[in-house]
Design a protein around this motif. Sequence first.
Motif, PDB file in Angstrom:
ATOM      1  N   VAL A 139       0.819  -1.221   0.000  1.00 37.73           N
ATOM      2  CA  VAL A 139       0.000   0.000   0.000  1.00 37.73           C
ATOM      3  C   VAL A 139       0.852   1.271   0.000  1.00 37.73           C
ATOM      4  O   VAL A 139       0.642   2.162  -0.837  1.00 37.73           O
ATOM      5  N   PRO A 140       1.840   1.421   0.896  1.00 37.49           N
ATOM      6  CA  PRO A 140       2.657   2.641   0.864  1.00 37.49           C
ATOM      7  C   PRO A 140       3.415   2.807  -0.460  1.00 37.49           C
ATOM      8  O   PRO A 140       3.611   3.933  -0.922  1.00 37.49           O
ATOM      9  N   LEU A 141       3.829   1.698  -1.069  1.00 37.69           N
ATOM     10  CA  LEU A 141       4.536   1.775  -2.346  1.00 37.69           C
ATOM     11  C   LEU A 141       3.605   2.309  -3.431  1.00 37.69           C
ATOM     12  O   LEU A 141       3.992   3.156  -4.237  1.00 37.69           O
ATOM     13  N   MET A 142       2.385   1.797  -3.442  1.00 40.56           N
ATOM     14  CA  MET A 142       1.397   2.245  -4.417  1.00 40.56           C
ATOM     15  C   MET A 142       1.098   3.730  -4.220  1.00 40.56           C
ATOM     16  O   MET A 142       1.039   4.493  -5.186  1.00 40.56           O
ATOM     17  N   MET A 143       0.937   4.148  -2.986  1.00 41.16           N
ATOM     18  CA  MET A 143       0.642   5.560  -2.700  1.00 41.16           C
ATOM     19  C   MET A 143       1.831   6.454  -3.109  1.00 41.16           C
ATOM     20  O   MET A 143       1.623   7.525  -3.676  1.00 41.16           O
ATOM     21  N   ASN A 144       3.053   6.017  -2.820  1.00 39.90           N
ATOM     22  CA  ASN A 144       4.234   6.788  -3.226  1.00 39.90           C
ATOM     23  C   ASN A 144       4.328   6.890  -4.742  1.00 39.90           C
ATOM     24  O   ASN A 144       4.707   7.932  -5.286  1.00 39.90           O
ATOM     25  N   TYR A 145       4.004   5.798  -5.440  1.00 38.37           N
ATOM     26  CA  TYR A 145       4.026   5.829  -6.888  1.00 38.37           C
ATOM     27  C   TYR A 145       3.015   6.853  -7.407  1.00 38.37           C
ATOM     28  O   TYR A 145       3.341   7.664  -8.290  1.00 38.37           O
ATOM     29  N   LEU A 146       1.811   6.841  -6.862  1.00 40.26           N
ATOM     30  CA  LEU A 146       0.789   7.800  -7.315  1.00 40.26           C
ATOM     31  C   LEU A 146       1.233   9.239  -7.046  1.00 40.26           C
ATOM     32  O   LEU A 146       1.030  10.110  -7.884  1.00 40.26           O
ATOM     33  N   LYS A 147       1.866   9.478  -5.902  1.00 33.35           N
ATOM     34  CA  LYS A 147       2.374  10.822  -5.592  1.00 33.35           C
ATOM     35  C   LYS A 147       3.440  11.247  -6.592  1.00 33.35           C
ATOM     36  O   LYS A 147       3.530  12.417  -6.959  1.00 33.35           O
ATOM     37  N   SER A 148       4.239  10.285  -7.045  1.00 29.77           N
ATOM     38  CA  SER A 148       5.319  10.601  -7.988  1.00 29.77           C
ATOM     39  C   SER A 148       4.791  11.017  -9.350  1.00 29.77           C
ATOM     40  O   SER A 148       5.516  11.621 -10.144  1.00 29.77           O
ATOM     41  N   LEU A 149       3.541  10.709  -9.641  1.00 27.85           N
ATOM     42  CA  LEU A 149       2.956  11.049 -10.949  1.00 27.85           C
ATOM     43  C   LEU A 149       2.467  12.501 -10.992  1.00 27.85           C
ATOM     44  O   LEU A 149       2.218  13.020 -12.071  1.00 27.85           O
ATOM     45  N   LYS A 150       2.340  13.122  -9.832  1.00 28.83           N
ATOM     46  CA  LYS A 150       1.798  14.500  -9.772  1.00 28.83           C
ATOM     47  C   LYS A 150       2.847  15.529 -10.072  1.00 28.83           C
ATOM     48  O   LYS A 150       4.002  15.356  -9.905  1.00 28.83           O
TER      49      LYS A 150
END
Length: 129
Positions: A118-129
Amino acid sequence: MIDVCCAIIVREDGCVLVAQRAADQLLPLKIEFPGGKIEAGERAEDCLVREIKEELNLDICIHKRMEAHRHRYPDFSIHLIPFVCTITGGEIQMNVHQNCNWLKPEELPEQDWAEADVPLMMNYLKSLK
């Protein structure tokens, strides 16, 4: 602590490959980024290339390492090291997982993830912004 690497495999259209664990595995039917345990003396990058070939019959190119995460499950602890990758060859063949899907980034939070991912997925989504 188990050292594990995982692949956030991204397609040209931005979709991400997620895998569903088999019913007879630890964390049955949970969604995860595919990958596996790092063997003694093995570099995380080499492990990831090997694991993705073994699990999915895919050749990958690693583009960048993301922030690692440590997670404690009731029976074990994991140090999960994610890498953003693309496919360079092969056809998906599920040798370990029950299912896999390409999802749009906005669909990722809706999945039934293994807790450590879950934290990896959330960090990945943040990196797209």
